[in-house]
Design an enzyme around this catalytic site. Structure first.
Site, PDB file in Angstrom:
ATOM      1  N   ASP A  84     -47.414 -17.016 -60.344  1.00 14.62           N
ATOM      2  CA  ASP A  84     -48.791 -17.248 -59.896  1.00 14.62           C
ATOM      3  C   ASP A  84     -49.332 -18.535 -60.531  1.00 14.62           C
ATOM      4  O   ASP A  84     -49.341 -18.656 -61.763  1.00 14.62           O
ATOM      5  CB  ASP A  84     -49.634 -16.029 -60.340  1.00 14.62           C
ATOM      6  CG  ASP A  84     -51.006 -15.999 -59.723  1.00 14.62           C
ATOM      7  OD1 ASP A  84     -51.191 -16.590 -58.646  1.00 14.62           O
ATOM      8  OD2 ASP A  84     -51.901 -15.356 -60.321  1.00 14.62           O
ATOM      9  N   GLY A 178     -61.896 -13.762 -60.512  1.00 11.37           N
ATOM     10  CA  GLY A 178     -62.747 -13.003 -61.432  1.00 11.37           C
ATOM     11  C   GLY A 178     -63.991 -12.455 -60.753  1.00 11.37           C
ATOM     12  O   GLY A 178     -64.002 -12.197 -59.551  1.00 11.37           O
ATOM     13  N   HIS A 207     -56.795 -15.887 -52.703  1.00 12.00           N
ATOM     14  CA  HIS A 207     -56.862 -15.598 -54.145  1.00 12.00           C
ATOM     15  C   HIS A 207     -58.219 -14.985 -54.451  1.00 12.00           C
ATOM     16  O   HIS A 207     -59.124 -15.002 -53.629  1.00 12.00           O
ATOM     17  CB  HIS A 207     -56.669 -16.899 -54.940  1.00 12.00           C
ATOM     18  CG  HIS A 207     -55.236 -17.337 -55.000  1.00 12.00           C
ATOM     19  ND1 HIS A 207     -54.522 -17.357 -56.162  1.00 12.00           N
ATOM     20  CD2 HIS A 207     -54.386 -17.740 -54.027  1.00 12.00           C
ATOM     21  CE1 HIS A 207     -53.287 -17.766 -55.912  1.00 12.00           C
ATOM     22  NE2 HIS A 207     -53.180 -18.017 -54.621  1.00 12.00           N
ATOM     23  N   GLY A 208     -58.367 -14.457 -55.667  1.00  8.95           N
ATOM     24  CA  GLY A 208     -59.669 -13.912 -56.068  1.00  8.95           C
ATOM     25  C   GLY A 208     -60.018 -12.639 -55.323  1.00  8.95           C
ATOM     26  O   GLY A 208     -61.177 -12.410 -54.952  1.00  8.95           O
TER      27      GLY A 208
HETATM   28  P1  13P Z   1     -58.833 -11.873 -59.224  1.00 13.35           P
HETATM   29  O1  13P Z   1     -58.619 -11.910 -60.695  1.00 13.35           O
HETATM   30  O2  13P Z   1     -60.193 -12.295 -58.828  1.00 13.35           O
HETATM   31  O3  13P Z   1     -58.465 -10.547 -58.645  1.00 13.35           O
HETATM   32  O4  13P Z   1     -57.856 -12.956 -58.574  1.00 13.35           O
HETATM   33  C1  13P Z   1     -56.479 -12.864 -58.809  1.00 13.35           C
HETATM   34  C2  13P Z   1     -55.772 -14.056 -58.312  1.00 13.35           C
HETATM   35  O5  13P Z   1     -56.171 -14.716 -57.375  1.00 13.35           O
HETATM   36  C3  13P Z   1     -54.518 -14.412 -58.984  1.00 13.35           C
HETATM   37  O6  13P Z   1     -53.969 -15.587 -58.496  1.00 13.35           O
END
Ligand code: 13P
Length: 292
Positions: A84, A178, A207-208
């Site tokens: 990642d 986050g 992502h996110g």
């Molecule tokens: P979150 O921490 O917001 O769930 O996002 C995870 C992410 O995109 C890892 O690449």
């Protein structure tokens, strides 16, 4: 079964669901993700950040642990072991360590350098039978201590990077890692449509995945998002369950936890169960159950 992520994501894109990418930090998280995927007959992507890899003593340790655990547990659903947000060097480390998929995040580099590095790593990854994700338009928020504002990727830049032959693309559409701020404007679906039109049906990555409302997740999947990354949500439920377990044991002298709670296997069990429940909830939302 460890595989690269290309086929599972093309299948997801064609059939209008998304495969969950869940970050791991230790043995318990890995076991929670693998066993839940198997129980629900769902494909899954195990994500490892550079920081998590370092914590687990290096990418070689991670690759050996995940492969061995996959075999020991008799996992038959497709599992991709994916880096990642890697730098160039960490991508090279994961290729050498035996990952099945990498993400090169050159989004903070000048575009020409991002393209040049992405091309080199795409050739290398494919030579090893691995899939590769690339990124343009930085995803905002904080990850591994690095903070960036959410951006909306430029469709022309997306087209250029996809033309290099990458397998899936992370393009910012206002998403951030986050916890989302109260005044977050939501995903930019117009941008998603422009990116989709410029990138020839390549699977898109969101992502996110923690703080995006369910209706926007479903809308994004309907528009071609086929991989969704989740990390913070698992951290939150793991921490909450562990703290609750400790409190119950220490506050109540008659509690079973009081005397047995110091066994690390028992101490980490509520967090493990909480991650399993969170992974299940996300797989239901993403529509990947019974798609193995
Ligand atoms: P979150 O921490 O917001 O769930 O996002 C995870 C992410 O995109 C890892 O690449």
């Amino acid at each position: 079964m460890l595989v690269n992520a290309k086929e599972m994501l093309v299948k997801a894109r064609e059939n209008h669901y998304a495969v969950g990418h869940f970050n791991i930090n230790n043995l318990e998280w890995t076991k929670a993700v693998l066993t839940t995927a198997q129980e629900l007959n769902s494909p899954v992507i195990i994500g490892v950040s550079a920081g998590a890899g370092k914590y687990m003593t290096g990418m070689k340790t991670v690759a050996k642990m995940v492969k061995a655990m996959d075999e020991s547990l008799g996992i038959t659903v497709p599992v991709a072991l994916h880096l990642d947000h890697g730098t160039y060097q960490v991508c090279r480390d994961c290729i050498e360590a035996g990952f099945t998929s990498i993400m090169f995040d050159g989004s903070s580099l000048p575009l020409e350098e991002n393209l040049y590095r992405t091309l080199e790593l795409t050739r290398l990854a494919h030579a090893y039978g691995m899939s590769i994700e690339a990124e343009v338009g930085a995803i905002g928020g904080t990850e591994d201590g690095v903070t960036a504002d959410g951006e909306v990727a430029d469709p022309e830049e997306c087209r250029k990077i996809v033309d290099l032959g990458i397998d899936f693309l992370a393009a910012g559409i206002g998403n951030i890692h986050g916890i989302y701020p109260d005044d977050w404007k939501g995903l930019n679906f117009e941008a998603l449509n422009r990116i989709k039109a410029a990138t020839n049906n390549i699977p898109l990555v969101l992502h996110g995945g923690t703080g995006i409302p369910d209706d926007q997740i479903k809308h994004a999947i309907a528009e071609g998002v086929s991989k969704i990354n989740v990390n913070t949500d698992c951290q939150l439920v793991f921490a909450a369950a562990t703290i609750e377990y400790c409190k119950a044991g220490l506050a109540d002298p008659t509690s079973e936890n009081k005397t047995k709670g110091f066994d690390p296997r028992k101490l980490l069990k509520p967090g493990y169960e909480a991650i399993k429940a969170k992974v299940k909830e996300k797989m239901e939302l993403f529509g990947s159950i019974n798609k193995a």
